[in-house]
Design a protein around this motif. Structure first.
Motif, PDB file in Angstrom:
ATOM      1  N   ASN A 129       0.864  -6.341 -10.622  1.00 20.49           N
ATOM      2  CA  ASN A 129       1.406  -4.951 -10.847  1.00 20.49           C
ATOM      3  C   ASN A 129       1.388  -4.261  -9.382  1.00 20.49           C
ATOM      4  OD1 ASN A 129       1.185  -5.507 -13.549  1.00 20.49           O
ATOM      5  ND2 ASN A 129      -0.603  -4.300 -14.058  1.00 20.49           N
ATOM      6  N   ILE A 130       0.490  -4.370  -8.643  1.00 23.15           N
ATOM      7  CA  ILE A 130       0.571  -3.617  -7.334  1.00 23.15           C
ATOM      8  C   ILE A 130       1.713  -4.171  -6.739  1.00 23.15           C
ATOM      9  CG2 ILE A 130      -0.359  -3.281  -5.094  1.00 23.15           C
ATOM     10  CD1 ILE A 130      -3.290  -3.496  -6.353  1.00 23.15           C
ATOM     11  N   LYS A 131       2.078  -5.633  -6.673  1.00 20.58           N
ATOM     12  CA  LYS A 131       2.878  -6.189  -5.923  1.00 20.58           C
ATOM     13  C   LYS A 131       4.321  -5.693  -6.287  1.00 20.58           C
ATOM     14  CE  LYS A 131       4.438 -10.586  -4.050  1.00 20.58           C
ATOM     15  NZ  LYS A 131       4.024 -12.034  -4.085  1.00 20.58           N
ATOM     16  N   ILE A 132       4.415  -5.724  -7.829  1.00 20.29           N
ATOM     17  CA  ILE A 132       5.708  -5.539  -8.558  1.00 20.29           C
ATOM     18  C   ILE A 132       6.238  -4.087  -8.299  1.00 20.29           C
ATOM     19  CG2 ILE A 132       6.792  -5.180 -10.804  1.00 20.29           C
ATOM     20  CD1 ILE A 132       5.381  -7.372 -11.764  1.00 20.29           C
ATOM     21  N   MET A 133       4.915  -3.026  -8.438  1.00 17.22           N
ATOM     22  CA  MET A 133       5.242  -1.767  -8.016  1.00 17.22           C
ATOM     23  C   MET A 133       5.706  -1.244  -6.840  1.00 17.22           C
ATOM     24  SD  MET A 133       5.305  -0.135 -11.080  1.00 17.22           S
ATOM     25  CE  MET A 133       5.491   1.239 -10.733  1.00 17.22           C
ATOM     26  N   ARG A 134       5.056  -2.041  -5.692  1.00 15.62           N
ATOM     27  CA  ARG A 134       5.353  -1.771  -4.449  1.00 15.62           C
ATOM     28  C   ARG A 134       6.652  -2.067  -3.916  1.00 15.62           C
ATOM     29  NH1 ARG A 134       5.559  -5.251  -0.223  1.00 15.62           N
ATOM     30  NH2 ARG A 134       4.608  -6.938  -1.205  1.00 15.62           N
ATOM     31  N   LYS A 135       7.175  -3.225  -4.565  1.00 18.04           N
ATOM     32  CA  LYS A 135       8.458  -3.700  -4.313  1.00 18.04           C
ATOM     33  C   LYS A 135       9.524  -2.999  -4.997  1.00 18.04           C
ATOM     34  CE  LYS A 135       7.575  -8.511  -3.137  1.00 18.04           C
ATOM     35  NZ  LYS A 135       7.878 -10.072  -3.272  1.00 18.04           N
ATOM     36  N   SER A 136       9.177  -2.449  -6.292  1.00 16.87           N
ATOM     37  CA  SER A 136      10.112  -1.656  -6.882  1.00 16.87           C
ATOM     38  C   SER A 136      10.353  -0.155  -6.399  1.00 16.87           C
ATOM     39  CB  SER A 136       9.753  -1.265  -8.275  1.00 16.87           C
ATOM     40  OG  SER A 136       8.624  -0.516  -8.300  1.00 16.87           O
ATOM     41  N   LYS A 137       9.448   0.322  -5.331  1.00 16.89           N
ATOM     42  CA  LYS A 137       9.550   1.391  -4.637  1.00 16.89           C
ATOM     43  C   LYS A 137      10.273   1.292  -3.119  1.00 16.89           C
ATOM     44  CE  LYS A 137       7.787   4.055  -7.805  1.00 16.89           C
ATOM     45  NZ  LYS A 137       8.591   5.219  -8.419  1.00 16.89           N
ATOM     46  N   GLY A 138      10.329  -0.260  -2.950  1.00 15.39           N
ATOM     47  CA  GLY A 138      10.856  -0.599  -1.686  1.00 15.39           C
ATOM     48  C   GLY A 138      10.090  -0.486  -0.629  1.00 15.39           C
ATOM     49  N   LEU A 139       8.902  -0.550  -0.733  1.00 16.98           N
ATOM     50  CA  LEU A 139       7.810  -0.443   0.245  1.00 16.98           C
ATOM     51  C   LEU A 139       7.226  -1.855   0.766  1.00 16.98           C
ATOM     52  CD1 LEU A 139       5.736   2.199  -1.190  1.00 16.98           C
ATOM     53  CD2 LEU A 139       7.351   2.639   0.662  1.00 16.98           C
ATOM     54  N   SER A 140       7.105  -1.880   2.193  1.00 22.63           N
ATOM     55  CA  SER A 140       6.437  -3.238   2.461  1.00 22.63           C
ATOM     56  C   SER A 140       4.871  -3.021   2.486  1.00 22.63           C
ATOM     57  CB  SER A 140       6.787  -3.359   4.090  1.00 22.63           C
ATOM     58  OG  SER A 140       6.168  -2.344   4.883  1.00 22.63           O
ATOM     59  N   GLN A 141       4.209  -4.133   2.878  1.00 26.05           N
ATOM     60  CA  GLN A 141       2.857  -3.945   2.662  1.00 26.05           C
ATOM     61  C   GLN A 141       2.309  -2.936   3.680  1.00 26.05           C
ATOM     62  OE1 GLN A 141       1.128  -7.804   2.949  1.00 26.05           O
ATOM     63  NE2 GLN A 141       1.163  -8.407   0.804  1.00 26.05           N
ATOM     64  N   GLU A 142       2.919  -3.058   4.960  1.00 27.87           N
ATOM     65  CA  GLU A 142       2.496  -2.255   6.004  1.00 27.87           C
ATOM     66  C   GLU A 142       2.812  -0.780   5.697  1.00 27.87           C
ATOM     67  OE1 GLU A 142       1.295  -1.345   9.612  1.00 27.87           O
ATOM     68  OE2 GLU A 142       1.169  -3.423   8.822  1.00 27.87           O
ATOM     69  N   GLU A 143       3.935  -0.441   5.367  1.00 29.48           N
ATOM     70  CA  GLU A 143       4.183   0.806   4.745  1.00 29.48           C
ATOM     71  C   GLU A 143       3.346   1.610   3.658  1.00 29.48           C
ATOM     72  OE1 GLU A 143       9.177   1.168   5.259  1.00 29.48           O
ATOM     73  OE2 GLU A 143       8.311   0.366   3.657  1.00 29.48           O
ATOM     74  N   LEU A 144       2.897   0.601   2.801  1.00 31.89           N
ATOM     75  CA  LEU A 144       2.096   1.022   1.602  1.00 31.89           C
ATOM     76  C   LEU A 144       0.556   1.289   2.311  1.00 31.89           C
ATOM     77  CD1 LEU A 144       1.260   1.533  -1.316  1.00 31.89           C
ATOM     78  CD2 LEU A 144       0.837  -0.485  -1.606  1.00 31.89           C
ATOM     79  N   ALA A 145       0.203   0.461   3.133  1.00 29.56           N
ATOM     80  CA  ALA A 145      -1.146   0.573   4.005  1.00 29.56           C
ATOM     81  C   ALA A 145      -1.247   1.922   4.592  1.00 29.56           C
ATOM     82  CB  ALA A 145      -1.140  -0.592   4.774  1.00 29.56           C
ATOM     83  N   ILE A 146      -0.092   2.313   5.328  1.00 26.20           N
ATOM     84  CA  ILE A 146      -0.121   3.273   6.181  1.00 26.20           C
ATOM     85  C   ILE A 146      -0.082   4.608   5.012  1.00 26.20           C
ATOM     86  CG2 ILE A 146       1.366   4.848   7.693  1.00 26.20           C
ATOM     87  CD1 ILE A 146       2.516   2.371   8.852  1.00 26.20           C
ATOM     88  N   LYS A 147       0.435   4.426   4.176  1.00 27.54           N
ATOM     89  CA  LYS A 147       0.404   5.549   3.158  1.00 27.54           C
ATOM     90  C   LYS A 147      -1.069   5.768   2.615  1.00 27.54           C
ATOM     91  CE  LYS A 147       5.229   5.798   1.771  1.00 27.54           C
ATOM     92  NZ  LYS A 147       6.100   6.843   1.153  1.00 27.54           N
TER      93      LYS A 147
END
Length: 169
Positions: free
Chosen positions: A5-23
Motif C-alpha cells: 500500500n505504501i509503494k502503490i500510494m507513493r507511486k500514484s502521487k508521483g513521488l520517489s522514495q527520496e522525495e517521500l523520505a524528505i517529506k
C-alpha cells in the motif's frame, strides 16, 4: 499489505522514495525497508505518512489497494459522444429560440403596420389646443415617424435572421 500500500500510494502521487523520505524527515533507506516489509513505521510516522500520501491510515493498514485502471479508449469515446450530443441539443435549442424571436419581430411589425394603416394619420386631425391631446398627438407622430424609418430595416434583418436560423435538412 502495508508495504504494498505504501509503494502503490507513493507511486500514484508521483513521488520517489527520496522525495517521500524528505517529506517525512527520514532517510531513503527507511522508505525502502517499509516497502520491502523489513520494517514498519511507528504510529507517529504512520500518521505523517497518511498525511503526505493524502490517504487515511486505515487505508494504508487495510487490504491491498487496487491500482485504478485508466479509462479505455471506448469509455472515453462514449463520454465524448455524450458531451457532443448535449452540445448539439443546446445548439438546436438556441437556434429555435432565435428563429422564433425573428418570427415574432416580423409579426409584431406587421401588426403595427396594420394598426397604423387603420389609423391613417387620424391623429393629425385632433384638436391640438387641448394640451393632453397635443402631447399624445406629438408622441404618436414621433412613434410613426421613427417606426416608418426603422421598421423596414428591422423587418429585413429579421427575415434574414429567420432564413439563417431555419432548420437545415
Amino acid at each position: 499489505m502495508l508495504k504494498d500500500n505504501i509503494k502503490i500510494m507513493r507511486k500514484s502521487k508521483g513521488l520517489s522514495q527520496e522525495e517521500l523520505a524528505i517529506k517525512l524527515n527520514v532517510v531513503r533507506q527507511t522508505i525502502s525497508k517499509w516497502e520491502q516489509g523489513l520494517s514498519v513505521p511507528d504510529s507517529e510516522l504512520l500518521v505523517s505518512l497518511s498525511n503526505v500520501l493524502e490517504t487515511p491510515v486505515s487505508t494504508l493498514l487495510g487490504e491491498n489497494i487496487e491500482i485504478q485502471k485508466e479509462d479505455s479508449f471506448q469509455e472515453v469515446a462514449e463520454k465524448l459522444e455524450t458531451i457532443n450530443l448535449q452540445l448539439a441539443r443546446r445548439k438546436e435549442i438556441k437556434r429555435k429560440i432565435w428563429n422564433w424571436l425573428f418570427i415574432s419581430i416580423c409579426v409584431i411589425i406587421i401588426i403595427i403596420l396594420i394598426g397604423l394603416e387603420i389609423l391613417k394619420n387620424t391623429y393629425m386631425e385632433w384638436d391640438y389646443n387641448n394640451p393632453e391631446l397635443a402631447i399624445l398627438g406629438v408622441g404618436v407622430h414621433s412613434f410613426v415617424w421613427l417606426f416608418v424609418r426603422v421598421a423596414p430595416i428591422v423587418f429585413i434583418c429579421s427575415v434574414i435572421g429567420i432564413w439563417l436560423t431555419r432548420k437545415k435538412q
